[in-house]
Scaffold this active site. Structure first.
Site, PDB file in Angstrom:
ATOM      1  N   GLY A 128      75.680  47.318 -45.233  1.00 53.88           N
ATOM      2  CA  GLY A 128      77.136  47.266 -45.211  1.00 53.88           C
ATOM      3  C   GLY A 128      77.594  46.178 -44.268  1.00 53.88           C
ATOM      4  O   GLY A 128      76.795  45.617 -43.512  1.00 53.88           O
ATOM      5  N   GLN A 135      83.024  42.577 -38.051  1.00 50.71           N
ATOM      6  CA  GLN A 135      81.812  41.791 -37.806  1.00 50.71           C
ATOM      7  C   GLN A 135      81.982  40.318 -38.163  1.00 50.71           C
ATOM      8  O   GLN A 135      81.166  39.497 -37.770  1.00 50.71           O
ATOM      9  CB  GLN A 135      80.633  42.375 -38.590  1.00 50.71           C
ATOM     10  N   CYS A 180      71.509  46.732 -37.153  1.00 55.34           N
ATOM     11  CA  CYS A 180      72.865  46.229 -37.372  1.00 55.34           C
ATOM     12  C   CYS A 180      72.818  44.706 -37.386  1.00 55.34           C
ATOM     13  O   CYS A 180      72.174  44.096 -36.519  1.00 55.34           O
ATOM     14  CB  CYS A 180      73.777  46.720 -36.246  1.00 55.34           C
ATOM     15  N   LEU A 181      73.507  44.111 -38.340  1.00 60.96           N
ATOM     16  CA  LEU A 181      73.533  42.645 -38.430  1.00 60.96           C
ATOM     17  C   LEU A 181      74.146  42.027 -37.173  1.00 60.96           C
ATOM     18  O   LEU A 181      73.893  40.870 -36.873  1.00 60.96           O
ATOM     19  CB  LEU A 181      74.311  42.199 -39.678  1.00 60.96           C
ATOM     20  N   HIS A 210      78.231  54.363 -39.905  1.00 58.66           N
ATOM     21  CA  HIS A 210      77.980  53.133 -39.143  1.00 58.66           C
ATOM     22  C   HIS A 210      79.109  52.121 -39.361  1.00 58.66           C
ATOM     23  O   HIS A 210      79.603  51.519 -38.408  1.00 58.66           O
ATOM     24  CB  HIS A 210      76.618  52.563 -39.581  1.00 58.66           C
ATOM     25  N   GLU A 211      79.540  51.955 -40.624  1.00 54.70           N
ATOM     26  CA  GLU A 211      80.587  50.960 -40.921  1.00 54.70           C
ATOM     27  C   GLU A 211      81.945  51.388 -40.357  1.00 54.70           C
ATOM     28  O   GLU A 211      82.686  50.557 -39.821  1.00 54.70           O
ATOM     29  CB  GLU A 211      80.684  50.712 -42.432  1.00 54.70           C
ATOM     30  N   HIS A 247      82.202  50.663 -36.776  1.00 56.54           N
ATOM     31  CA  HIS A 247      82.563  49.259 -36.489  1.00 56.54           C
ATOM     32  C   HIS A 247      84.084  49.092 -36.437  1.00 56.54           C
ATOM     33  O   HIS A 247      84.608  48.368 -35.594  1.00 56.54           O
ATOM     34  CB  HIS A 247      82.011  48.316 -37.565  1.00 56.54           C
TER      35      HIS A 247
HETATM   36 ZN    ZN Z   1      76.503  47.223 -38.012  1.00 58.12          ZN
END
Ligand code: ZN
Length: 184
Positions: free
Chosen positions: A46, A51, A101-102, A143-144, A147
């Site tokens: 995701g 981000q 996580c990216l 998780h998203e 963010h």
């Molecule tokens: Zn993440």
């Protein structure tokens, strides 16, 4: 778009609700296209607008072949664009998920997530939608949405569970796969 990384204050801000009027604008529709494209190139499960340094409550979730190169055990999930998402746990049952996580390059850690959640959101056309997700997919949605609230998995992870990807694969992956087996 450039995915920003931990330490950037933008990742610590709460993203703003999107009005349906704003959602219809070419700018927001382009942002959504770019989120989809950026996620596909980066291969996460995701990507939240925060981000890419845009503080709007929009995220994309998708588990495709690109995702599964990074997380081979995640069950496939079709592209889902969520606008102003609201999560509701459907039971108290939780699951310990090892996440990456990216925006946190190189690290993974164990996070306790609700095993089953109802996600209410607007799609990119402004239609009201809801979906019930469980297991690893439920973890991805949590998780998203974190963010969008300025929360990173690092905040929720047991610090002693943190590892590099290399050490995760070497020492922890087998046990993790055993633990999450019923959810893959
Ligand atoms: Zn993440």
């Amino acid at each position: 778009m450039r995915i920003t990384t931990v330490g950037d204050p933008v990742l610590r801000e709460r993203a703003a609700e999107v009005s349906l009027e704003e959602l219809r604008t070419p700018e927001l529709q382009r942002l959504i296209d770019e989120l989809i494209e950026t996620r596909r190139q980066a291969g996460g499960a995701g990507l939240a607008a925060s981000q890419v340094s845009v503080l709007k409550r929009i995220a994309v979730v998708e588990v495709d072949d690109a995702t599964r190169r990074r997380y081979p055990y995640k069950p496939p999930f079709p592209l889902t664009v969520i606008v102003n998402p609201v999560l509701e746990p459907l039971s108290g049952e939780t699951l310990l998920i090892n996440e990456g996580c990216l925006s946190v390059p190189g690290l993974r850690g164990d996070v306790e997530r609700y095993a089953r959640v109802l996600v209410q959101y607007f799609d990119r056309n402004g239609a009201r939608r809801e979906v019930v997700v469980d297991g690893l997919t439920a973890g991805t949605f949590q998780h998203e949405v974190d963010h969008l609230d300025g929360v990173l998995f690092l905040d929720r992870a047991d610090p002693r569970s943190l590892s590099t990807w290399e050490q995760f694969e070497r020492h922890h992956m087998a046990r993790f796969l055993e633990r999450i087996g019923p959810y893959t």
